[in-house]
Design a protein around this motif. Structure first.
Motif, PDB file in Angstrom:
ATOM      1  N   MET A   1       0.841  -1.196   0.000  1.00 53.70           N
ATOM      2  CA  MET A   1       0.000   0.000   0.000  1.00 53.70           C
ATOM      3  C   MET A   1       0.882   1.255   0.000  1.00 53.70           C
ATOM      4  O   MET A   1       1.854   1.342   0.751  1.00 53.70           O
ATOM      5  N   LEU A   2       0.542   2.199  -0.849  1.00 54.85           N
ATOM      6  CA  LEU A   2       1.318   3.444  -0.927  1.00 54.85           C
ATOM      7  C   LEU A   2       0.935   4.356   0.229  1.00 54.85           C
ATOM      8  O   LEU A   2      -0.196   4.821   0.312  1.00 54.85           O
ATOM      9  N   ASN A   3       1.861   4.590   1.143  1.00 54.73           N
ATOM     10  CA  ASN A   3       1.643   5.540   2.232  1.00 54.73           C
ATOM     11  C   ASN A   3       2.987   6.174   2.598  1.00 54.73           C
ATOM     12  O   ASN A   3       4.023   5.850   2.003  1.00 54.73           O
ATOM     13  N   TYR A   4       2.930   7.084   3.570  1.00 58.50           N
ATOM     14  CA  TYR A   4       4.131   7.850   3.927  1.00 58.50           C
ATOM     15  C   TYR A   4       5.250   6.942   4.426  1.00 58.50           C
ATOM     16  O   TYR A   4       6.412   7.066   4.006  1.00 58.50           O
ATOM     17  N   ARG A   5       4.905   5.993   5.274  1.00 50.47           N
ATOM     18  CA  ARG A   5       5.920   5.095   5.840  1.00 50.47           C
ATOM     19  C   ARG A   5       6.574   4.258   4.743  1.00 50.47           C
ATOM     20  O   ARG A   5       7.816   4.177   4.666  1.00 50.47           O
ATOM     21  N   ASN A   6       5.766   3.644   3.897  1.00 47.12           N
ATOM     22  CA  ASN A   6       6.316   2.795   2.839  1.00 47.12           C
ATOM     23  C   ASN A   6       7.123   3.605   1.821  1.00 47.12           C
ATOM     24  O   ASN A   6       8.140   3.129   1.291  1.00 47.12           O
ATOM     25  N   THR A   7       6.647   4.824   1.546  1.00 46.36           N
ATOM     26  CA  THR A   7       7.389   5.697   0.632  1.00 46.36           C
ATOM     27  C   THR A   7       8.774   5.992   1.168  1.00 46.36           C
ATOM     28  O   THR A   7       9.771   5.947   0.426  1.00 46.36           O
ATOM     29  N   ASN A   8       8.865   6.276   2.452  1.00 45.79           N
ATOM     30  CA  ASN A   8      10.175   6.570   3.051  1.00 45.79           C
ATOM     31  C   ASN A   8      11.083   5.342   3.049  1.00 45.79           C
ATOM     32  O   ASN A   8      12.298   5.443   2.818  1.00 45.79           O
ATOM     33  N   ILE A   9      10.498   4.175   3.303  1.00 41.81           N
ATOM     34  CA  ILE A   9      11.301   2.943   3.294  1.00 41.81           C
ATOM     35  C   ILE A   9      11.901   2.718   1.911  1.00 41.81           C
ATOM     36  O   ILE A   9      13.111   2.465   1.766  1.00 41.81           O
ATOM     37  N   VAL A  10      11.065   2.828   0.895  1.00 42.20           N
ATOM     38  CA  VAL A  10      11.547   2.627  -0.481  1.00 42.20           C
ATOM     39  C   VAL A  10      12.600   3.671  -0.833  1.00 42.20           C
ATOM     40  O   VAL A  10      13.643   3.354  -1.426  1.00 42.20           O
ATOM     41  N   PHE A  11      12.336   4.938  -0.436  1.00 41.90           N
ATOM     42  CA  PHE A  11      13.280   6.013  -0.751  1.00 41.90           C
ATOM     43  C   PHE A  11      14.645   5.750  -0.121  1.00 41.90           C
ATOM     44  O   PHE A  11      15.688   5.839  -0.798  1.00 41.90           O
ATOM     45  N   PHE A  12      14.673   5.420   1.166  1.00 40.30           N
ATOM     46  CA  PHE A  12      15.964   5.242   1.850  1.00 40.30           C
ATOM     47  C   PHE A  12      16.689   3.978   1.376  1.00 40.30           C
ATOM     48  O   PHE A  12      17.931   3.957   1.315  1.00 40.30           O
ATOM     49  N   VAL A  13      15.939   2.942   1.018  1.00 36.84           N
ATOM     50  CA  VAL A  13      16.567   1.744   0.461  1.00 36.84           C
ATOM     51  C   VAL A  13      17.236   2.069  -0.879  1.00 36.84           C
ATOM     52  O   VAL A  13      18.387   1.702  -1.121  1.00 36.84           O
ATOM     53  N   LEU A  14      16.499   2.778  -1.749  1.00 37.67           N
ATOM     54  CA  LEU A  14      17.063   3.147  -3.051  1.00 37.67           C
ATOM     55  C   LEU A  14      18.245   4.098  -2.900  1.00 37.67           C
ATOM     56  O   LEU A  14      19.248   3.984  -3.622  1.00 37.67           O
ATOM     57  N   LEU A  15      18.119   5.039  -1.947  1.00 37.82           N
ATOM     58  CA  LEU A  15      19.229   5.960  -1.709  1.00 37.82           C
ATOM     59  C   LEU A  15      20.464   5.211  -1.230  1.00 37.82           C
ATOM     60  O   LEU A  15      21.597   5.467  -1.683  1.00 37.82           O
ATOM     61  N   ALA A  16      20.267   4.258  -0.316  1.00 42.24           N
ATOM     62  CA  ALA A  16      21.391   3.465   0.193  1.00 42.24           C
ATOM     63  C   ALA A  16      22.022   2.648  -0.927  1.00 42.24           C
ATOM     64  O   ALA A  16      23.264   2.531  -0.997  1.00 42.24           O
ATOM     65  N   LEU A  17      21.198   2.087  -1.812  1.00 43.33           N
ATOM     66  CA  LEU A  17      21.732   1.302  -2.923  1.00 43.33           C
ATOM     67  C   LEU A  17      22.549   2.174  -3.873  1.00 43.33           C
ATOM     68  O   LEU A  17      23.617   1.755  -4.351  1.00 43.33           O
ATOM     69  N   LEU A  18      22.052   3.385  -4.146  1.00 47.13           N
ATOM     70  CA  LEU A  18      22.809   4.297  -5.013  1.00 47.13           C
ATOM     71  C   LEU A  18      24.141   4.682  -4.387  1.00 47.13           C
ATOM     72  O   LEU A  18      25.178   4.732  -5.070  1.00 47.13           O
ATOM     73  N   LEU A  19      24.114   4.965  -3.079  1.00 43.39           N
ATOM     74  CA  LEU A  19      25.358   5.324  -2.386  1.00 43.39           C
ATOM     75  C   LEU A  19      26.343   4.162  -2.396  1.00 43.39           C
ATOM     76  O   LEU A  19      27.552   4.354  -2.607  1.00 43.39           O
ATOM     77  N   LEU A  20      25.824   2.960  -2.156  1.00 46.69           N
ATOM     78  CA  LEU A  20      26.687   1.774  -2.172  1.00 46.69           C
ATOM     79  C   LEU A  20      27.269   1.545  -3.567  1.00 46.69           C
ATOM     80  O   LEU A  20      28.472   1.276  -3.711  1.00 46.69           O
ATOM     81  N   LEU A  21      26.419   1.707  -4.570  1.00 47.93           N
ATOM     82  CA  LEU A  21      26.866   1.507  -5.948  1.00 47.93           C
ATOM     83  C   LEU A  21      27.946   2.520  -6.337  1.00 47.93           C
ATOM     84  O   LEU A  21      28.870   2.209  -7.094  1.00 47.93           O
ATOM     85  N   SER A  22      27.826   3.720  -5.770  1.00 46.98           N
ATOM     86  CA  SER A  22      28.782   4.786  -6.126  1.00 46.98           C
ATOM     87  C   SER A  22      30.208   4.476  -5.662  1.00 46.98           C
ATOM     88  O   SER A  22      31.167   5.093  -6.132  1.00 46.98           O
ATOM     89  N   PHE A  23      30.371   3.526  -4.737  1.00 41.27           N
ATOM     90  CA  PHE A  23      31.715   3.130  -4.307  1.00 41.27           C
ATOM     91  C   PHE A  23      32.418   2.272  -5.359  1.00 41.27           C
ATOM     92  O   PHE A  23      33.646   2.134  -5.347  1.00 41.27           O
ATOM     93  N   PHE A  24      31.629   1.681  -6.259  1.00 40.26           N
ATOM     94  CA  PHE A  24      32.191   0.736  -7.223  1.00 40.26           C
ATOM     95  C   PHE A  24      32.187   1.259  -8.655  1.00 40.26           C
ATOM     96  O   PHE A  24      33.070   0.927  -9.441  1.00 40.26           O
ATOM     97  N   VAL A  25      31.155   2.065  -8.980  1.00 43.17           N
ATOM     98  CA  VAL A  25      31.075   2.631 -10.328  1.00 43.17           C
ATOM     99  C   VAL A  25      30.638   4.085 -10.219  1.00 43.17           C
ATOM    100  O   VAL A  25      30.131   4.530  -9.188  1.00 43.17           O
ATOM    101  N   LYS A  26      30.846   4.802 -11.306  1.00 40.01           N
ATOM    102  CA  LYS A  26      30.406   6.197 -11.319  1.00 40.01           C
ATOM    103  C   LYS A  26      28.880   6.257 -11.451  1.00 40.01           C
ATOM    104  O   LYS A  26      28.310   5.679 -12.384  1.00 40.01           O
ATOM    105  N   VAL A  27      28.247   6.926 -10.522  1.00 43.06           N
ATOM    106  CA  VAL A  27      26.791   7.095 -10.549  1.00 43.06           C
ATOM    107  C   VAL A  27      26.485   8.552 -10.869  1.00 43.06           C
ATOM    108  O   VAL A  27      26.960   9.457 -10.165  1.00 43.06           O
ATOM    109  N   ASN A  28      25.752   8.783 -11.916  1.00 45.85           N
ATOM    110  CA  ASN A  28      25.416  10.153 -12.324  1.00 45.85           C
ATOM    111  C   ASN A  28      24.606  10.854 -11.232  1.00 45.85           C
ATOM    112  O   ASN A  28      23.698  10.260 -10.614  1.00 45.85           O
ATOM    113  N   TRP A  29      24.948  12.108 -10.993  1.00 44.65           N
ATOM    114  CA  TRP A  29      24.285  12.883  -9.937  1.00 44.65           C
ATOM    115  C   TRP A  29      22.791  13.020 -10.188  1.00 44.65           C
ATOM    116  O   TRP A  29      21.987  13.119  -9.244  1.00 44.65           O
TER     117      TRP A  29
END
Length: 258
Positions: A1-29
């Motif tokens: 279900m789309l709600n504030y809590r789930n939106t934040n969970i998805v956002f922070f997971v994706l943000l963490a994945l992008l940050l982690l990926l940036s240690f190994f390859v160049k990630v466009n800003w």
């Protein structure tokens, strides 16, 4: 279900994945920017679309209702036009719920007494309906809601359980305030736009297209076009074998504290 809590969970997971990926390859800003923009759009949409239940549970209709029953609600009174609304409702033996602004209750207490004496339900619609309402902090929101509750109770003798946020906007501060005040939040699924559309026929036609069993109609008791659209709507309801019922009956909730 789309709600504030789930939106934040998805956002922070994706943000963490992008940050982690940036240690190994160049990630466009711009990927980070896109993520933040997407979150912003989702939160703004959730804030302004009360039927989404994004921040809190709001009763916007009864999806289980199969019979041709609808509830009528009016915002922003009491107002001089409320008296004409009451006359039309009485003509068709229909009951409604009036979500009242506290400062208007102070200005027109006799009109609110008439609303109550004719068997309609009264709900809370904040004290001043400020355009800044959704920017207030929790304590101020609680104060606004409690002040209007007290004004309604002074006239009706009852404390309302129903609250409709100004403009239908919700956010974390409003959620926290309502956790204190314990109100049922009432939205709508049939928005007349009578505060924007000045042509009564267009207002009526919009409602007619949207009306369905279990629906909650949003109108305003502050303009003549709304009064005239209401008359057309009640004629339509009568001709099409619909029935106007109270929010209590439609939603199976209590409008007032015991």
């Amino acid at each position: 279900m789309l709600n504030y809590r789930n939106t934040n969970i998805v956002f922070f997971v994706l943000l963490a994945l992008l940050l982690l990926l940036s240690f190994f390859v160049k990630v466009n800003w711009w990927l980070f920017l896109l993520l933040f923009v997407a979150r912003f759009i989702v939160i703004i949409t959730g804030s302004t679309q009360i039927p989404l239940n994004f921040f809190l549970k709001a009763y916007c209709n009864n999806p289980l209702e199969k019979e041709k029953k609808v509830a009528l609600t009016f915002d922003d009174g009491p107002h001089e036009m409320t008296l004409l609304v009451l006359d039309v409702l009485k003509k068709y033996n229909a009951k409604a719920t009036f979500f009242c602004i506290g400062k208007n209750v102070e200005k027109h207490p006799e009109i609110l007494k008439k609303v109550i004496s004719e068997g309609h339900i009264v709900g809370n619609h904040s004290y001043d309906h400020s355009r800044l309402f959704d920017f207030y902090r929790k304590d101020r929101l609680v104060e606004e809601i409690a002040k209007t509750d007290a004004l309604i109770e002074k006239i009706s003798g009852k404390k309302t359980n129903l609250f409709r946020p100004p403009f239908g906007v919700t956010n974390p501060s409003i959620k926290r305030a309502l956790e204190v005040t314990k109100h049922h939040v009432i939205g709508w699924n049939i928005r007349s736009l009578d505060g924007i559309i000045k042509n009564e026929k267009l207002v009526f036609n919009r409602i007619k297209k949207l009306i369905s069993p279990g629906g909650i109609v949003l109108l305003h008791d502050t303009s003549l076009q709304s009064v005239n659209a209401l008359e057309q709507l009640l004629q339509f309801i009568e001709e099409n074998k619909y029935k106007v019922v109270s929010l209590e009956e439609l939603l199976d909730i209590k409008a007032y504290e015991d």
